[in-house]
Write a protein that holds these residues in place. Structure first.
Motif, mmCIF file in Angstrom:
data_model
loop_
_atom_site.group_PDB
_atom_site.id
_atom_site.type_symbol
_atom_site.label_atom_id
_atom_site.label_comp_id
_atom_site.label_asym_id
_atom_site.label_seq_id
_atom_site.Cartn_x
_atom_site.Cartn_y
_atom_site.Cartn_z
ATOM 1 N N HIS A 161 0.827 -1.208 0.000
ATOM 2 C CA HIS A 161 0.000 0.000 0.000
ATOM 3 C C HIS A 161 0.866 1.264 0.000
ATOM 4 O O HIS A 161 1.978 1.264 0.527
ATOM 5 N N PRO A 162 0.365 2.357 -0.584
ATOM 6 C CA PRO A 162 1.117 3.605 -0.608
ATOM 7 C C PRO A 162 1.413 4.141 0.793
ATOM 8 O O PRO A 162 0.698 3.867 1.753
ATOM 9 N N GLU A 163 2.481 4.931 0.873
ATOM 10 C CA GLU A 163 2.878 5.594 2.108
ATOM 11 C C GLU A 163 3.226 7.048 1.797
ATOM 12 O O GLU A 163 3.342 7.420 0.631
ATOM 13 N N ALA A 164 3.424 7.837 2.844
ATOM 14 C CA ALA A 164 3.917 9.216 2.699
ATOM 15 C C ALA A 164 5.029 9.375 3.732
ATOM 16 O O ALA A 164 4.812 9.822 4.846
ATOM 17 N N PRO A 165 6.251 8.964 3.380
ATOM 18 C CA PRO A 165 7.295 8.734 4.372
ATOM 19 C C PRO A 165 7.984 9.949 4.962
ATOM 20 O O PRO A 165 8.550 9.861 6.041
ATOM 21 N N ASP A 166 7.986 11.077 4.279
ATOM 22 C CA ASP A 166 8.791 12.218 4.727
ATOM 23 C C ASP A 166 7.925 13.470 4.798
ATOM 24 O O ASP A 166 7.376 13.920 3.793
ATOM 25 N N ALA A 167 7.818 14.050 5.975
ATOM 26 C CA ALA A 167 6.969 15.229 6.166
ATOM 27 C C ALA A 167 7.573 16.488 5.565
ATOM 28 O O ALA A 167 6.948 17.549 5.604
ATOM 29 N N ARG A 168 8.777 16.390 4.986
ATOM 30 C CA ARG A 168 9.401 17.568 4.370
ATOM 31 C C ARG A 168 9.295 17.541 2.848
ATOM 32 O O ARG A 168 8.855 18.513 2.240
ATOM 33 N N TYR A 169 9.743 16.447 2.238
ATOM 34 C CA TYR A 169 9.932 16.475 0.789
ATOM 35 C C TYR A 169 9.152 15.441 -0.002
ATOM 36 O O TYR A 169 8.760 15.700 -1.138
ATOM 37 N N SER A 170 8.944 14.255 0.528
ATOM 38 C CA SER A 170 8.392 13.158 -0.269
ATOM 39 C C SER A 170 6.925 13.349 -0.605
ATOM 40 O O SER A 170 6.150 13.872 0.202
ATOM 41 N N GLY A 171 6.548 12.888 -1.800
ATOM 42 C CA GLY A 171 5.145 12.796 -2.139
ATOM 43 C C GLY A 171 4.604 11.469 -1.652
ATOM 44 O O GLY A 171 5.289 10.712 -0.963
ATOM 45 N N VAL A 172 3.354 11.176 -2.012
ATOM 46 C CA VAL A 172 2.813 9.845 -1.740
ATOM 47 C C VAL A 172 3.667 8.863 -2.547
ATOM 48 O O VAL A 172 3.928 9.068 -3.731
ATOM 49 N N THR A 173 4.124 7.815 -1.883
ATOM 50 C CA THR A 173 5.100 6.904 -2.468
ATOM 51 C C THR A 173 4.589 5.476 -2.410
ATOM 52 O O THR A 173 3.983 5.072 -1.416
ATOM 53 N N TRP A 174 4.828 4.733 -3.465
ATOM 54 C CA TRP A 174 4.396 3.332 -3.508
ATOM 55 C C TRP A 174 5.405 2.527 -4.325
ATOM 56 O O TRP A 174 6.338 3.081 -4.898
ATOM 57 N N ALA A 175 5.200 1.209 -4.334
ATOM 58 C CA ALA A 175 6.078 0.283 -5.067
ATOM 59 C C ALA A 175 7.519 0.439 -4.573
ATOM 60 O O ALA A 175 7.750 0.597 -3.388
#
Length: 231
Positions: free
Chosen positions: A60-74
């Motif tokens: 399932h998708p995640e959003a790992p970084d409260a500064r730079y990352s977008g919604v991230t998957w795979a």
């Protein structure tokens, strides 16, 4: 591309659930162009640091970084760093859910975390994630590295893979104080100065000083540096 602090805190080499060579290609991606070869050591490094290896993969998708990352998957596929059209094309194998994932493109940091619930139910099977990584992401990063690092094609395969890991994680921007080492690497690549490139990767750890992801990022940069120095 990135991983959560909890993932980064546990980035110790884990055994893979099955060797990569045993993974079968998904029929949904037969139309994609053949990606350039990536050294096995480089492929293993990226998959390990992005998702904790095959055994650590989350569907399932995640959003790992409260500064730079977008919604991230795979395998570290960041929705903010890829265009809406690219997301739809890259993930057509999962049907209409590709459109939902594409809708996350505008968001990064805390905003991405706020919108994560809109796509958190989407499941991305490992075989599809692996196909996109090997056939799309790797090819795209080869092109990016050739564009920003003059002489990239002349580097030995493990060095190419290490720089692909770097740009996969950080992008290719050369602007700003936090990109000083990126610019230095750009100047060292045409000289095939492997020791110098490795030293810049280690020094780059300073960018994350004082953050919750420092330890994980330091391990990744040091692993890339070791790969640079490996013939």
């Amino acid at each position: 591309a990135g991983c959560s602090p909890s993932q980064q805190a546990s980035l110790i080499v884990q055994p893979e659930a099955k060797p990569i060579v045993e993974i079968q290609q998904s029929a949904a991606l037969v139309a994609l162009p053949q990606a350039p070869a990536l050294s096995k050591a480089g492929s293993d490094l990226i998959i390990e640091f992005e998702v904790g290896g095959r055994s650590g993969y989350k569907i399932h998708p995640e959003a790992p970084d409260a500064r730079y990352s977008g919604v991230t998957w795979a395998v570290g596929y960041d929705g903010h760093l890829n265009s809406v059209s690219a997301i739809k094309a890259d993930w057509k194998a999962i049907g209409e859910d590709a459109n939902r994932l594409a809708s996350t493109h505008p968001y990064y940091g805390k905003t991405a975390q706020a919108h994560l619930h809109e796509v958190a139910d989407i499941a991305v099977p490992w075989i599809t994630a692996y196909d996109v990584f090997t056939q799309v992401d790797v090819a795209r990063e080869f092109d990016n590295c050739k564009r920003v690092f003059k002489g990239f094609n002349e580097l030995r395969p493990n060095a190419q893979a290490a720089l692909i890991s770097l740009t996969f994680n950080r992008g290719t921007s050369m602007v700003g104080d936090n990109r000083l080492e990126m610019r230095n690497i750009r100047d060292l690549v045409p000289k095939e100065d492997y020791s110098g490139i490795a030293n810049q990767l280690r020094r780059m750890s300073r960018v994350w000083d004082g953050t919750s992801i420092y330890n994980g990022m330091r391990r990744r940069r040091y692993a890339e540096a070791k790969l640079i120095e490996t013939p």
